[in-house]
Design a protein around this motif. Structure first.
Motif, mmCIF file in Angstrom:
data_model
loop_
_atom_site.group_PDB
_atom_site.id
_atom_site.type_symbol
_atom_site.label_atom_id
_atom_site.label_comp_id
_atom_site.label_asym_id
_atom_site.label_seq_id
_atom_site.Cartn_x
_atom_site.Cartn_y
_atom_site.Cartn_z
ATOM 1 N N LEU A 32 0.856 -1.180 0.000
ATOM 2 C CA LEU A 32 0.000 0.000 0.000
ATOM 3 C C LEU A 32 0.902 1.243 0.000
ATOM 4 O O LEU A 32 1.128 1.866 1.039
ATOM 5 N N PRO A 33 1.438 1.604 -1.168
ATOM 6 C CA PRO A 33 2.410 2.697 -1.220
ATOM 7 C C PRO A 33 1.772 4.083 -1.376
ATOM 8 O O PRO A 33 2.491 5.071 -1.584
ATOM 9 N N GLY A 34 0.437 4.168 -1.252
ATOM 10 C CA GLY A 34 -0.221 5.473 -1.394
ATOM 11 C C GLY A 34 0.215 6.453 -0.322
ATOM 12 O O GLY A 34 0.460 7.627 -0.592
ATOM 13 N N SER A 35 0.325 5.975 0.906
ATOM 14 C CA SER A 35 0.827 6.822 1.999
ATOM 15 C C SER A 35 2.310 7.048 1.738
ATOM 16 O O SER A 35 3.068 6.098 1.572
ATOM 17 N N LYS A 36 2.714 8.320 1.678
ATOM 18 C CA LYS A 36 4.095 8.618 1.280
ATOM 19 C C LYS A 36 5.020 8.723 2.490
ATOM 20 O O LYS A 36 4.609 9.105 3.576
ATOM 21 N N SER A 37 6.287 8.414 2.254
ATOM 22 C CA SER A 37 7.294 8.529 3.305
ATOM 23 C C SER A 37 8.218 9.686 2.958
ATOM 24 O O SER A 37 8.899 9.662 1.944
ATOM 25 N N ALA A 38 8.203 10.723 3.786
ATOM 26 C CA ALA A 38 9.038 11.889 3.491
ATOM 27 C C ALA A 38 9.808 12.328 4.729
ATOM 28 O O ALA A 38 10.976 12.004 4.898
ATOM 29 N N CYS A 39 9.140 13.047 5.631
ATOM 30 C CA CYS A 39 9.901 13.667 6.732
ATOM 31 C C CYS A 39 10.186 12.698 7.865
ATOM 32 O O CYS A 39 11.154 12.861 8.584
ATOM 33 N N GLU A 40 9.343 11.698 8.039
ATOM 34 C CA GLU A 40 9.447 10.725 9.139
ATOM 35 C C GLU A 40 9.483 11.365 10.516
ATOM 36 O O GLU A 40 10.047 10.801 11.456
ATOM 37 N N GLN A 41 8.922 12.571 10.643
ATOM 38 C CA GLN A 41 8.837 13.186 11.969
ATOM 39 C C GLN A 41 7.505 13.911 12.187
ATOM 40 O O GLN A 41 7.415 14.782 13.046
ATOM 41 N N GLY A 42 6.490 13.545 11.394
ATOM 42 C CA GLY A 42 5.166 14.108 11.652
ATOM 43 C C GLY A 42 4.993 15.543 11.206
ATOM 44 O O GLY A 42 4.043 16.202 11.601
ATOM 45 N N GLU A 43 5.901 16.049 10.404
ATOM 46 C CA GLU A 43 5.828 17.452 9.984
ATOM 47 C C GLU A 43 5.049 17.631 8.686
ATOM 48 O O GLU A 43 4.434 18.659 8.482
ATOM 49 N N CYS A 44 5.120 16.632 7.775
ATOM 50 C CA CYS A 44 4.657 16.896 6.411
ATOM 51 C C CYS A 44 3.260 16.357 6.116
ATOM 52 O O CYS A 44 2.599 16.833 5.200
ATOM 53 N N GLY A 45 2.805 15.377 6.876
ATOM 54 C CA GLY A 45 1.454 14.864 6.696
ATOM 55 C C GLY A 45 1.239 13.985 5.481
ATOM 56 O O GLY A 45 0.114 13.547 5.222
ATOM 57 N N SER A 46 2.298 13.672 4.735
ATOM 58 C CA SER A 46 2.099 12.904 3.498
ATOM 59 C C SER A 46 1.790 11.432 3.789
ATOM 60 O O SER A 46 1.420 10.692 2.890
#
Lengths: 153, 264
Positions: A32-46
């Motif tokens: 399920l790759p729809g949820s994106k991984s970016a900041c990994e600290q709860g900042e970006c909401g992706s």
């Protein structure tokens, strides 16, 4: 250890040996790759998902803590081939540029409209305050969500 | 890795006595895990402990989320809650986590300092109540022992009717405080001023409190003196978020503004 939970209405299990996030399990084990991984600290909401009905960042949920829970990801927002009104509105308003933030915004906005079908513009802005977009300047996103609220008034 | 899912506080503290890491909303712990700073191999997941989410009058359970405090909390604490992270963070993060993490920038902590709250903690061998200024010992350092769990915060039954929270940061949403502040004022003039992000722990500006509490109807020059005193009392540092000089200035301006709201 094995973690069992429900994602988008289906029971799933994942094997977890380290304190990885729910986001990693969704993307790497559950396809399920729809949820994106970016900041990994709860900042970006992706990586926004609904955990037991509450909008959260999947990167900040330890996967083991999903045990017995119900998770809804962006893949579960459309129902049986019918797009959610938020998805239709964002498409029509051109509220998507690179698209990276879009899944998180769709989940956050769907959550908003579930709680309040006719939010004000300020409420819309506050509801997506945890979702960072670096392309659109938010104008088209807010207009799209205003149109959903407008249709329901 | 080993995870326990206690349903009661007793079960939770019994698990902690084996050296496990408590996990509540995860909004602090998971950042450390994701960046490789911590790798707990024994976790006690607290989300299923209903007792921790109880809110009994003046005692707020450690597991109460910022979202709920935003909606139901006393005025200045609700205002603080509304500035914690984003909607996503407020749905997960808890007041107990804010207290146990003890960041100098913890948005909920100045309120606890302003009203002289106590922190309720429990271990397998007993419980204790620790006054806030004996609980927060330094940057992310508290009086909490490894086998103890924060179970709640205890507020006084009668809170000042006039209370205000304010925060200075680089933007309105999703921001860690450059300075945050709570001012309360009683009808007899008794004023309390608590600040965050300007010292290793949340702090009270006691000389400023004493000065302004004695003035029934502060004039413009009293307010200016109050702001000057607050700025003199804080002990900020320069870091990647701001300079000590700016924080000091902002602390005085913010405290004065919040006092103005209490006087209205």
């Amino acid at each position: 250890m094995i973690v069992s939970f429900i994602v988008n209405g289906e029971g799933v299990t994942a094997r977890v040996t380290t304190p990885v996030s729910l986001l990693d399990v969704l993307r790497d084990q559950l396809e399920l790759p729809g949820s994106k991984s970016a900041c990994e600290q709860g900042e970006c909401g992706s990586c926004s998902v609904l955990l037991d009905g509450a909008l959260v960042c999947a990167c900040l949920v330890m996967a083991v803590d999903a045990e017995g829970s119900t998770v809804r990801t962006v893949e579960g927002i459309a129902s049986e081939g019918t797009l959610h009104p938020v998805q239709v509105a964002m498409h029509e308003a051109g509220a998507v540029q690179c698209g990276f933030c879009t899944p998180g915004i769709v989940v956050a906005a769907a959550d908003l409209f579930d709680r309040d079908p006719t939010p004000t513009t300020d409420q819309i802005k506050e509801a997506v305050a945890g979702n960072i977009c670096r392309c659109t300047g938010y104008g088209a996103i807010v207009r799209a969500l205003e149109s959903v609220a407008g249709e329901r008034r | 890795m080993d995870t326990q899912y206690p349903k009661t506080i007793d079960e939770a503290v019994s698990a902690l006595s084996d050296g496990a890491t408590p996990l509540a909303g995860g909004t602090d712990l998971m950042v450390e895990v994701n960046f490789g700073h911590r790798r707990p191999d024994h976790v006690v997941a607290l989300r299923r402990v209903d007792e921790l989410a109880e809110w009994d009058g003046s005692t707020i359970g450690a597991g109460v989320t910022w979202r709920r405090i935003e909606l139901e909390g006393p005025k200045a604490l609700a205002e603080a809650a509304r500035t914690v992270g984003s909607p996503q963070i407020r749905n997960a993060g808890t007041i107990g986590g804010n207290v146990a993490t003890a960041s100098p920038a913890g948005d909920g902590l100045p309120f606890l300092a302003a009203v002289d709250a106590s922190i309720e903690v429990r271990s397998a061998t007993g419980s204790r109540s620790i006054q806030w200024d004996e609980f927060f010992l330094g940057v992310k350092k508290t009086a909490l022992e490894a086998d103890e769990l924060v179970t709640g915060v205890d507020l006084p039954e009668d809170l000042p009717e006039r209370q205000a929270f304010g925060k200075v940061g680089v933007r309105n949403a999703m921001v860690i405080a450059t300075v945050c502040c709570v001012v309360t004022r009683e009808l007899d003039g008794l004023t309390r001023v608590a600040l965050g992000s300007v010292a290793p722990t949340p702090m009270r500006a006691r000389q400023s409190e004493e000065m302004i509490s004695a003035v029934a109807r502060p004039s413009e020059s009293d307010l200016a003196e109050f702001a000057r005193l607050v700025a003199a009392e804080v002990s900020p540092i320069t870091d990647h978020r701001s300079t000590a000089e700016y924080r000091r200035h902002a602390a005085g301006v913010l405290a004065r503004r919040l006092l103005g709201r209490c006087l209205r």
